[in-house]
Design a protein around this motif. Structure first.
Motif, mmCIF file in Angstrom:
data_model
loop_
_atom_site.group_PDB
_atom_site.id
_atom_site.type_symbol
_atom_site.label_atom_id
_atom_site.label_comp_id
_atom_site.label_asym_id
_atom_site.label_seq_id
_atom_site.Cartn_x
_atom_site.Cartn_y
_atom_site.Cartn_z
ATOM 1 N N HIS A 191 0.803 -1.214 0.000
ATOM 2 C CA HIS A 191 0.000 0.000 0.000
ATOM 3 C C HIS A 191 0.842 1.272 0.000
ATOM 4 O O HIS A 191 0.372 2.328 -0.413
ATOM 5 C CB HIS A 191 -0.948 -0.006 1.203
ATOM 6 N N TYR A 192 2.083 1.185 0.461
ATOM 7 C CA TYR A 192 2.913 2.392 0.510
ATOM 8 C C TYR A 192 3.255 2.912 -0.884
ATOM 9 O O TYR A 192 3.706 4.052 -1.038
ATOM 10 C CB TYR A 192 4.201 2.130 1.306
ATOM 11 N N LEU A 193 2.997 2.106 -1.927
ATOM 12 C CA LEU A 193 3.239 2.536 -3.299
ATOM 13 C C LEU A 193 2.017 3.207 -3.928
ATOM 14 O O LEU A 193 2.105 3.716 -5.049
ATOM 15 C CB LEU A 193 3.661 1.345 -4.165
ATOM 16 N N SER A 195 1.658 2.951 6.400
ATOM 17 C CA SER A 195 1.033 1.625 6.313
ATOM 18 C C SER A 195 2.079 0.524 6.295
ATOM 19 O O SER A 195 1.812 -0.618 6.687
ATOM 20 C CB SER A 195 0.151 1.531 5.064
ATOM 21 N N GLN A 196 3.294 0.877 5.871
ATOM 22 C CA GLN A 196 4.356 -0.130 5.817
ATOM 23 C C GLN A 196 4.793 -0.575 7.210
ATOM 24 O O GLN A 196 5.484 -1.592 7.362
ATOM 25 C CB GLN A 196 5.546 0.416 5.043
ATOM 26 N N GLN A 224 -4.215 -1.249 10.503
ATOM 27 C CA GLN A 224 -5.471 -0.498 10.399
ATOM 28 C C GLN A 224 -5.529 0.317 9.115
ATOM 29 O O GLN A 224 -6.578 0.399 8.452
ATOM 30 C CB GLN A 224 -5.624 0.428 11.604
ATOM 31 N N LEU A 225 -4.407 0.923 8.742
ATOM 32 C CA LEU A 225 -4.391 1.765 7.550
ATOM 33 C C LEU A 225 -4.526 0.931 6.283
ATOM 34 O O LEU A 225 -5.211 1.338 5.339
ATOM 35 C CB LEU A 225 -3.113 2.599 7.524
ATOM 36 N N LYS A 226 -3.891 -0.225 6.236
ATOM 37 C CA LYS A 226 -4.059 -1.109 5.083
ATOM 38 C C LYS A 226 -5.522 -1.506 4.924
ATOM 39 O O LYS A 226 -6.072 -1.512 3.816
ATOM 40 C CB LYS A 226 -3.180 -2.360 5.236
ATOM 41 N N GLU A 249 -1.486 10.659 1.992
ATOM 42 C CA GLU A 249 -0.035 10.533 1.812
ATOM 43 C C GLU A 249 0.628 9.999 3.079
ATOM 44 O O GLU A 249 1.540 9.165 3.014
ATOM 45 C CB GLU A 249 0.569 11.888 1.432
ATOM 46 N N VAL A 250 0.167 10.474 4.235
ATOM 47 C CA VAL A 250 0.719 9.970 5.495
ATOM 48 C C VAL A 250 0.320 8.506 5.685
ATOM 49 O O VAL A 250 1.135 7.661 6.079
ATOM 50 C CB VAL A 250 0.235 10.820 6.683
ATOM 51 N N ALA A 251 -0.939 8.197 5.380
ATOM 52 C CA ALA A 251 -1.461 6.845 5.605
ATOM 53 C C ALA A 251 -0.722 5.803 4.769
ATOM 54 O O ALA A 251 -0.334 4.747 5.280
ATOM 55 C CB ALA A 251 -2.951 6.802 5.293
#
Length: 374
Positions: free
Chosen positions: A212-214, A243-244, A329-331, A237-239
């Motif tokens: 998800h960081y991509l 997420s990584q 949680q962010l993923k 952008e922060v999330a």
């Protein structure tokens, strides 16, 4: 934020660009929003007896992941047409890579399906499963055209070329699947679903997301839901960057493959071979658009959070375990946003944790309300 062991070099560069203050702002918003969302996700790692290859041990990361994806497709009725003599089903693997998932599906269905393998990279036959699949098709008398490799970018993919055209080469019914849709590739795959003409019924799909960081704001398919929650592009952008953290191991934790949320999630592991197919439950997610409106109202009326600490203090006190849990949680939140887009396209959608073998354990299952119309 500082570097943490377990993150790749590109991830390290991005994490340095996020401040502790930005993370605290996002955490404050999530504290209001998340209680309204259908999280955490249940674990449903499926191993159907029909999807186990005779003589093969059911074990190992890839075998378990592939088998679970196929068993979930069977559970939602996406493979029912394989037994329908009137037409053949085409299985489209997006981001196919070396076609391990398609190879397993072909083996457990005795080559009754047509397979289209789509990837933007060209693979040598020695490193892919293509030639084995072609040989297997010929063994079952299906012909070499039952397996087709397409070198194409999902961003420009026209699924209409494979859906709704009545011919032996392009069957009327199809299913889309993927085991590794990295970053924005998952959003591009959902975009390809949206480009199917309204007159053609969109195919069911099983999409496993990862990396998800991509993800990028420009390609993000869940943008409308994200904004409706009261979040913005900076939050995104922060999330995606933090997420990584989901890949960070808990302090003093063993080398378990189970993700950071597994210890507290309700977990359910099924073996479909032991269940009556007709009684296998479908638990679609509720209308996320309505939930987002409620969450946004709650966010707008929430009291001001307590004063934030400095970035340096936050970095010192925000534990490794808290980082890992936030990453999970962010993923899940990013994938819920994608679910909302699929719902807008008319799909009934489930989001499940389909494997214990990876921190990227979520599978988007999208299908039509009436399985008979798949």
């Amino acid at each position: 934020m500082s570097h943490e062991d377990g993150l790749g070099s590109s991830a390290q560069k991005r994490i340095y660009n996020v401040t502790g203050l930005q993370v605290q702002v996002l955490l404050a918003k999530l504290g209001v929003i998340l209680p309204h969302l259908p999280l955490p996700l249940d674990l449903q790692e499926l191993v159907s007896s029909r999807d186990v290859i005779p003589g093969e041990a059911v074990g190992g990361k890839h075998v378990l992941q592939e088998t679970s994806i196929i068993s979930h497709l069977r559970r939602i009725g996406a493979l029912d047409t394989e037994m329908d003599g009137s037409s053949r089903l085409v299985a489209i693997e997006l981001g196919a890579g070396t076609a391990r998932l398609s190879d397993r599906l072909q083996r457990v269905t005795n080559a009754t399906l047509q397979h289209v393998l789509i990837d933007r990279r060209a693979f040598q036959q020695s490193s892919s499963r293509d030639r084995h699949m072609v040989a297997r098709s010929q063994t079952y008398g299906r012909g070499i055209d039952s397996v087709e490799r397409v070198v194409a970018d999902i961003a420009s993919l026209n699924l209409g070329d494979y859906v709704g055209v009545s011919s032996e080469l392009r069957p009327q019914k199809c299913v889309c699947m993927s085991k590794h849709l990295c970053g924005p590739a998952c959003d591009l795959a959902i975009g390809s679903m949206s480009r199917v003409q309204p007159s053609i019924r969109r195919p069911p799909c099983a999409l496993a997301s990862c990396c998800h960081y991509l993800c990028t704001w420009q390609s993000f398919s869940g943008k409308a839901f994200w904004l409706k929650l009261g979040l913005d592009q900076q939050d995104f952008e922060v999330a995606v960057t933090v997420s990584q953290w989901a890949s960070l191991k808990h302090e003093k934790q063993s080398n378990s493959k189970t993700n950071a949320g597994a210890a507290t999630d309700a977990t359910h592991t099924f073996a479909l071979g032991e269940l009556d197919h007709n009684s296998t439950t479908i638990n679609p997610l509720p209308d996320l658009s309505q939930i987002a409106q409620v969450a946004c109202v709650a966010l707008s009326s929430a009291p001001m959070p307590p004063p934030f600490v400095s970035s340096q203090e936050f970095e010192r006190t925000f534990s490794r375990q808290e980082k890992a849990s936030l990453g999970v949680q962010l993923k899940q939140l990013l994938d819920l946003s994608r679910v909302s887009r699929l719902q807008e396209l008319g799909y009934v959608v489930e989001l499940v944790r389909y494997t214990t073998q990876s921190v990227d354990d979520r599978l988007l299952l999208a299908f039509r309300p009436d399985p008979a119309e798949l």
